[in-house]
Write a protein that holds these residues in place. Structure first.
Motif, PDB file in Angstrom:
ATOM      1  N   TRP A  81      38.098-108.344 147.153  1.00 50.79           N
ATOM      2  CA  TRP A  81      38.054-108.358 145.688  1.00 50.79           C
ATOM      3  C   TRP A  81      38.788-109.590 145.188  1.00 50.79           C
ATOM      4  O   TRP A  81      39.668-110.141 145.848  1.00 50.79           O
ATOM      5  CB  TRP A  81      38.633-107.080 145.079  1.00 50.79           C
ATOM      6  CG  TRP A  81      40.039-106.739 145.463  1.00 50.79           C
ATOM      7  CD1 TRP A  81      41.195-107.177 144.867  1.00 50.79           C
ATOM      8  CD2 TRP A  81      40.469-105.860 146.515  1.00 50.79           C
ATOM      9  NE1 TRP A  81      42.303-106.637 145.476  1.00 50.79           N
ATOM     10  CE2 TRP A  81      41.886-105.823 146.501  1.00 50.79           C
ATOM     11  CE3 TRP A  81      39.788-105.099 147.488  1.00 50.79           C
ATOM     12  CZ2 TRP A  81      42.638-105.072 147.404  1.00 50.79           C
ATOM     13  CZ3 TRP A  81      40.541-104.352 148.381  1.00 50.79           C
ATOM     14  CH2 TRP A  81      41.943-104.337 148.340  1.00 50.79           C
ATOM     15  N   PRO A  84      42.875-108.410 140.404  1.00 53.49           N
ATOM     16  CA  PRO A  84      43.456-107.113 140.747  1.00 53.49           C
ATOM     17  C   PRO A  84      42.385-106.142 141.233  1.00 53.49           C
ATOM     18  O   PRO A  84      41.208-106.260 140.888  1.00 53.49           O
ATOM     19  CB  PRO A  84      44.070-106.647 139.428  1.00 53.49           C
ATOM     20  CG  PRO A  84      43.290-107.355 138.369  1.00 53.49           C
ATOM     21  CD  PRO A  84      42.895-108.681 138.962  1.00 53.49           C
ATOM     22  N   HIS A  85      42.791-105.198 142.053  1.00 51.84           N
ATOM     23  CA  HIS A  85      41.888-104.127 142.482  1.00 51.84           C
ATOM     24  C   HIS A  85      41.425-103.348 141.254  1.00 51.84           C
ATOM     25  O   HIS A  85      42.186-103.130 140.308  1.00 51.84           O
ATOM     26  CB  HIS A  85      42.616-103.208 143.460  1.00 51.84           C
ATOM     27  CG  HIS A  85      41.736-102.219 144.146  1.00 51.84           C
ATOM     28  ND1 HIS A  85      41.375-101.019 143.574  1.00 51.84           N
ATOM     29  CD2 HIS A  85      41.131-102.256 145.374  1.00 51.84           C
ATOM     30  CE1 HIS A  85      40.599-100.346 144.417  1.00 51.84           C
ATOM     31  NE2 HIS A  85      40.425-101.071 145.506  1.00 51.84           N
ATOM     32  N   SER A  87      40.800-100.262 140.673  1.00 48.50           N
ATOM     33  CA  SER A  87      41.289 -98.915 140.360  1.00 48.50           C
ATOM     34  C   SER A  87      42.691 -98.602 140.887  1.00 48.50           C
ATOM     35  O   SER A  87      43.251 -97.566 140.537  1.00 48.50           O
ATOM     36  CB  SER A  87      40.318 -97.861 140.925  1.00 48.50           C
ATOM     37  OG  SER A  87      40.222 -97.972 142.332  1.00 48.50           O
ATOM     38  N   ASP A  88      43.262 -99.503 141.715  1.00 50.72           N
ATOM     39  CA  ASP A  88      44.558 -99.210 142.331  1.00 50.72           C
ATOM     40  C   ASP A  88      45.460-100.430 142.209  1.00 50.72           C
ATOM     41  O   ASP A  88      45.330-101.392 142.965  1.00 50.72           O
ATOM     42  CB  ASP A  88      44.357 -98.820 143.798  1.00 50.72           C
ATOM     43  CG  ASP A  88      45.647 -98.341 144.459  1.00 50.72           C
ATOM     44  OD1 ASP A  88      46.737 -98.519 143.860  1.00 50.72           O
ATOM     45  OD2 ASP A  88      45.560 -97.813 145.590  1.00 50.72           O
ATOM     46  N   GLU A  89      46.388-100.374 141.291  1.00 53.67           N
ATOM     47  CA  GLU A  89      47.245-101.529 141.034  1.00 53.67           C
ATOM     48  C   GLU A  89      48.251-101.787 142.159  1.00 53.67           C
ATOM     49  O   GLU A  89      48.894-102.844 142.180  1.00 53.67           O
ATOM     50  CB  GLU A  89      47.986-101.356 139.711  1.00 53.67           C
ATOM     51  CG  GLU A  89      48.943-100.181 139.681  1.00 53.67           C
ATOM     52  CD  GLU A  89      49.631-100.016 138.340  1.00 53.67           C
ATOM     53  OE1 GLU A  89      50.668 -99.321 138.301  1.00 53.67           O
ATOM     54  OE2 GLU A  89      49.135-100.571 137.327  1.00 53.67           O
ATOM     55  N   THR A  90      48.381-100.856 143.095  1.00 50.40           N
ATOM     56  CA  THR A  90      49.284-101.084 144.230  1.00 50.40           C
ATOM     57  C   THR A  90      48.645-101.949 145.312  1.00 50.40           C
ATOM     58  O   THR A  90      49.339-102.419 146.225  1.00 50.40           O
ATOM     59  CB  THR A  90      49.721 -99.749 144.863  1.00 50.40           C
ATOM     60  OG1 THR A  90      48.591 -99.127 145.488  1.00 50.40           O
ATOM     61  CG2 THR A  90      50.311 -98.816 143.825  1.00 50.40           C
ATOM     62  N   GLN A  93      46.882-108.289 145.155  1.00 49.86           N
ATOM     63  CA  GLN A  93      46.089-109.154 144.289  1.00 49.86           C
ATOM     64  C   GLN A  93      45.148-110.000 145.149  1.00 49.86           C
ATOM     65  O   GLN A  93      45.526-110.538 146.175  1.00 49.86           O
ATOM     66  CB  GLN A  93      47.036-110.063 143.491  1.00 49.86           C
ATOM     67  CG  GLN A  93      46.360-111.103 142.627  1.00 49.86           C
ATOM     68  CD  GLN A  93      45.976-110.585 141.254  1.00 49.86           C
ATOM     69  OE1 GLN A  93      46.041-109.388 140.997  1.00 49.86           O
ATOM     70  NE2 GLN A  93      45.603-111.479 140.357  1.00 49.86           N
ATOM     71  N   TYR A 130      43.153-100.726 153.275  1.00 43.74           N
ATOM     72  CA  TYR A 130      42.822-101.294 151.963  1.00 43.74           C
ATOM     73  C   TYR A 130      41.374-101.034 151.545  1.00 43.74           C
ATOM     74  O   TYR A 130      41.083-100.945 150.354  1.00 43.74           O
ATOM     75  CB  TYR A 130      43.024-102.812 151.993  1.00 43.74           C
ATOM     76  CG  TYR A 130      44.376-103.280 152.436  1.00 43.74           C
ATOM     77  CD1 TYR A 130      45.475-103.201 151.585  1.00 43.74           C
ATOM     78  CD2 TYR A 130      44.565-103.825 153.706  1.00 43.74           C
ATOM     79  CE1 TYR A 130      46.726-103.654 151.984  1.00 43.74           C
ATOM     80  CE2 TYR A 130      45.815-104.286 154.115  1.00 43.74           C
ATOM     81  CZ  TYR A 130      46.884-104.196 153.258  1.00 43.74           C
ATOM     82  OH  TYR A 130      48.121-104.640 153.655  1.00 43.74           O
TER      83      TYR A 130
END
Length: 297
Positions: A81, A84-85, A87-90, A93, A130
């Motif tokens: 990606w 940022p992802h 749906s998952d900010e954890t 990047q 991931y």
């Protein structure tokens, strides 16, 4: 594979060799056309210096070479990606490709004297932390009179997959206020900083503030004209329908721990991208190549 084994199997005398610093392995490439350095960590080219010219790519003098952190400069690969992802900010990047070690799969001296090196990252327990898919990604570097960088992704799973990606190229400048960018006239773009969509009506893009522009549906060659350095950097591309132009400007640079405060003055990112409305969808067994071809006019 240790360093001696790497040099034994993939080294080409006087042209490609491998060395290690701070637990990161690098490939050094040198031929009649140019010199280049590629980090196996992240499959990232760090410099490309044509003969009788100056360095084309920009590297931060404060970049952190540490596993788990991205290297600032050169051409990082963003996959699977970009940004940022969703749906998952954890999640990291720009994906995980730039923070994992890649394996050398091939080196070659081409008949015209250019040097080719292929690095590979395939799905593993680590990547599935991931992203759930089976895949193989190749980063293909051809160092010659031009620099060609290709991300080739193959779907090795039994189900469709989709991804976004970028070749996040940093270009070295005399100064940001000196340059113009050609090739984006009459192209629609999304301004990430305000969320709006705009049409660039001007022939030339001049940068005088923070910019994060994602241009839609463009396969056009762009040129960075730098009259002080007396050079025009030409960026062709294949397999990409988006172009991103990024410069963080002064305030954002102050918040970035791996660049000098005035770094924004000496680089611009002009990126070969598939995102926005052009994510890549692959059926089982299919592959896609995203290529940037960089040279001096």
């Amino acid at each position: 594979m240790n360093l001696d084994e790497l040099n034994e199997e993939f080294g080409l005398e006087g042209e490609i060799g491998f060395y290690e610093e701070e637990d990161i392995v690098f490939a050094m490439v040198s031929n009649k056309y140019a010199d280049a350095t590629i980090s196996l960590y992240g499959a990232q080219i760090l410099n490309y210096n044509p003969v009788r010219s100056m360095e084309i790519l920009w590297m931060s003098p404060e970049s952190i070479f540490e596993k788990g952190k991205a290297i600032r400069g050169g051409i990082p690969v963003c996959f699977p990606w970009f940004g940022p992802h969703v749906s998952d900010e954890t999640m990291p990047q720009h994906g995980f490709a730039r923070i994992l070690d890649w394996e050398v799969s091939k080196t070659e001296m081409l008949p015209n004297g250019e040097s080719k090196i292929v690095l590979q990252l395939c799905s593993s327990e680590e990547t599935k932390k991931y992203w759930p898919y089976d895949f193989c990604a190749d980063m293909i570097f051809t160092v010659g009179n031009k620099l060609s960088v290709t991300l080739k992704v193959t779907n090795t799973s039994n189900e469709p997959l989709d991804y976004t990606c970028a070749l996040h190229s940093y270009f070295s400048l005399s100064a940001i206020q000196n340059i113009t960018i050609e090739g984006l006239e009459n192209t629609l773009y999304q301004n990430q900083l305000d969320g709006g969509e705009y049409l660039q009506e001007t022939e030339l893009l001049e940068i005088a503030q923070a910019e994060t522009r994602h241009y839609y549906d463009t396969e056009t060659t762009c040129v960075i004209d730098d009259p002080i350095y007396k050079r025009r950097i030409r960026i062709e591309k294949e397999g990409s329908k988006n172009t991103t132009v990024w410069n963080p400007w002064a305030e954002a640079c102050l918040q970035m721990g791996d660049v000098p405060d005035d770094a924004y003055e000496t680089f611009v990112c002009l990126e070969t991208v598939n995102k926005i409305n052009n994510s890549i969808e692959l059926s089982p067994g299919e592959n896609h190549e995203t290529t940037a071809i960089i040279g001096i006019e």
